[in-house]
Design a protein around this motif. Structure first.
Motif, PDB file in Angstrom:
ATOM      1  N   ARG A 164       0.830  -1.205   0.000  1.00 15.72           N
ATOM      2  CA  ARG A 164       0.000   0.000   0.000  1.00 15.72           C
ATOM      3  C   ARG A 164       0.864   1.254   0.000  1.00 15.72           C
ATOM      4  O   ARG A 164       0.576   2.228  -0.704  1.00 15.72           O
ATOM      5  N   ALA A 165       1.938   1.253   0.795  1.00 14.48           N
ATOM      6  CA  ALA A 165       2.778   2.448   0.957  1.00 14.48           C
ATOM      7  C   ALA A 165       3.495   2.841  -0.325  1.00 14.48           C
ATOM      8  O   ALA A 165       3.766   4.022  -0.549  1.00 14.48           O
ATOM      9  N   VAL A 166       3.806   1.857  -1.184  1.00 14.48           N
ATOM     10  CA  VAL A 166       4.538   2.171  -2.414  1.00 14.48           C
ATOM     11  C   VAL A 166       3.627   2.219  -3.637  1.00 14.48           C
ATOM     12  O   VAL A 166       4.098   2.262  -4.770  1.00 14.48           O
ATOM     13  N   GLY A 167       2.295   2.242  -3.395  1.00 12.30           N
ATOM     14  CA  GLY A 167       1.375   2.522  -4.490  1.00 12.30           C
ATOM     15  C   GLY A 167       0.678   1.338  -5.120  1.00 12.30           C
ATOM     16  O   GLY A 167       0.021   1.494  -6.159  1.00 12.30           O
TER      17      GLY A 167
ATOM     18  N   TYR B 133       2.920  -6.970  -5.796  1.00 10.73           N
ATOM     19  CA  TYR B 133       4.183  -6.593  -5.173  1.00 10.73           C
ATOM     20  C   TYR B 133       4.968  -7.823  -4.718  1.00 10.73           C
ATOM     21  O   TYR B 133       6.196  -7.886  -4.851  1.00 10.73           O
ATOM     22  N   ARG B 134       4.278  -8.833  -4.202  1.00 10.31           N
ATOM     23  CA  ARG B 134       4.935  -9.999  -3.626  1.00 10.31           C
ATOM     24  C   ARG B 134       5.890 -10.680  -4.623  1.00 10.31           C
ATOM     25  O   ARG B 134       6.908 -11.267  -4.240  1.00 10.31           O
TER      26      ARG B 134
ATOM     27  N   ALA C 280       9.789   5.203  -5.495  1.00 14.93           N
ATOM     28  CA  ALA C 280       8.654   5.296  -4.581  1.00 14.93           C
ATOM     29  C   ALA C 280       9.003   4.728  -3.202  1.00 14.93           C
ATOM     30  O   ALA C 280       8.399   5.102  -2.195  1.00 14.93           O
ATOM     31  N   MET C 281       9.968   3.818  -3.163  1.00 17.53           N
ATOM     32  CA  MET C 281      10.353   3.196  -1.899  1.00 17.53           C
ATOM     33  C   MET C 281      11.238   4.084  -1.028  1.00 17.53           C
ATOM     34  O   MET C 281      11.272   3.910   0.189  1.00 17.53           O
ATOM     35  N   VAL C 282      11.972   4.995  -1.648  1.00 14.78           N
ATOM     36  CA  VAL C 282      12.967   5.778  -0.900  1.00 14.78           C
ATOM     37  C   VAL C 282      12.355   6.489   0.315  1.00 14.78           C
ATOM     38  O   VAL C 282      12.828   6.323   1.442  1.00 14.78           O
TER      39      VAL C 282
END
Length: 283
Positions: free
Chosen positions: A26-29, A37-38, A56-58
């Motif tokens: 969720r946090a990275v979109g 994502y997995r 986006a992860m930074v």
């Protein structure tokens, strides 16, 4: 002896930051598509993660965990490292041999320009102190930053990200009439200038040409010439979204020079810095 796989490195950083897979997705979109994502922690086969994904992860990972995760640790997932003048390719990223002329003080604005020709009538302010702000500009003019970046119109340039938000500072500015620039773009304050290297976009774009790039344009629609990171370098190419492709969307990446092959990547495997909206033509 090889190091940890990229899947294991990503998982280790996520767990060190204290995120579950669902929360991190969720946090990275990714929203509720956490299974998408997995795959990056399980079956992903490439040596580095897509640049846009890592970007986006930074902010999500930096500063969390024990010891605190550094931005450089996150950027390394994409095979790049944070330097003093922006992001530069890590030496370990595989890339073909370099091509194109060496850098001179006459560098070009960073992003792309289409085939809008015209005499260069703008005033250059001269080399700027990297620590100084842009010089004062009349309301009727636009100060377009020029970056010490070369885009490869051919394979193998060592890439440097050219977006200002990535920390790269302009070496100088070009002042042009706002009314003139407005006829080519709706976002004149988002323009930048970079220089072309290589021959894959000849005859339209020659090595040494300066191109004008609209850095507000990050989607390859409509088809056109763009500056992008393709996973190996910062390149100038013609992009076109392939119809009928969804999840992921495929992008056709083309050269003008027929000696170079066309290739395809997904949208999440590239990072578009901007669309080329002009080119300096000297006569």
């Amino acid at each position: 002896m090889t190091g940890p796989r990229i899947t294991d490195r990503l998982k280790a950083l996520r767990e060190r930051a204290g995120y579950t897979i669902r929360d991190f997705a969720r946090a990275v979109g990714y929203g509720e598509k956490f299974s998408s994502y997995r795959t990056y922690e399980t079956t992903y086969k490439k040596e580095v993660l897509p640049l846009g994904m890592v970007k986006a992860m930074v902010p999500v990972l930096s500063g969390r965990g024990t010891p605190p995760i550094t931005a450089n640790e996150v950027w390394n997932l994409a095979g790049v490292s944070a330097g003093e003048s922006g992001l530069t390719a890590a030496a370990r990223r595989p890339a073909p041999s370099r091509e194109g002329e060496p850098h001179t003080t006459h560098t070009a604005v960073d992003t792309g320009v289409r085939d809008t020709a015209g005499a260069a009538t703008g005033n250059r302010t001269g080399h700027a102190d990297p620590g100084q702000a842009a010089p004062a500009v009349l309301p009727s003019q636009v100060a377009i930053p020029e970056y010490d970046v070369i885009t490869s119109a051919g394979p193998g340039m060592v890439p440097v990200l050219c977006a200002p938000e990535d920390g790269l500072r302009p070496v100088e500015h070009w002042n042009l009439p706002r009314s003139y620039i407005a006829s080519f773009t709706e976002t004149p304050d988002s323009l930048a200038i970079v220089r072309v290297a290589g021959d894959s976009m000849e005859p339209d774009y020659q090595a040494g040409d300066r191109v004008l790039v609209d850095t507000a344009h990050h989607s390859p629609s409509p088809p056109g010439v763009y500056v992008l990171w393709d996973g190996f370098g910062l390149v100038l190419k013609r992009l076109e979204l392939l119809p009928g492709t969804e999840h992921p969307r495929l992008v056709r990446i083309m050269s003008i020079n027929p000696a170079y092959s066309t290739y395809e990547l997904t949208l999440d495997e590239i990072s578009i810095n901007g669309r080329v909206v002009g080119k300096w033509t000297w006569k």
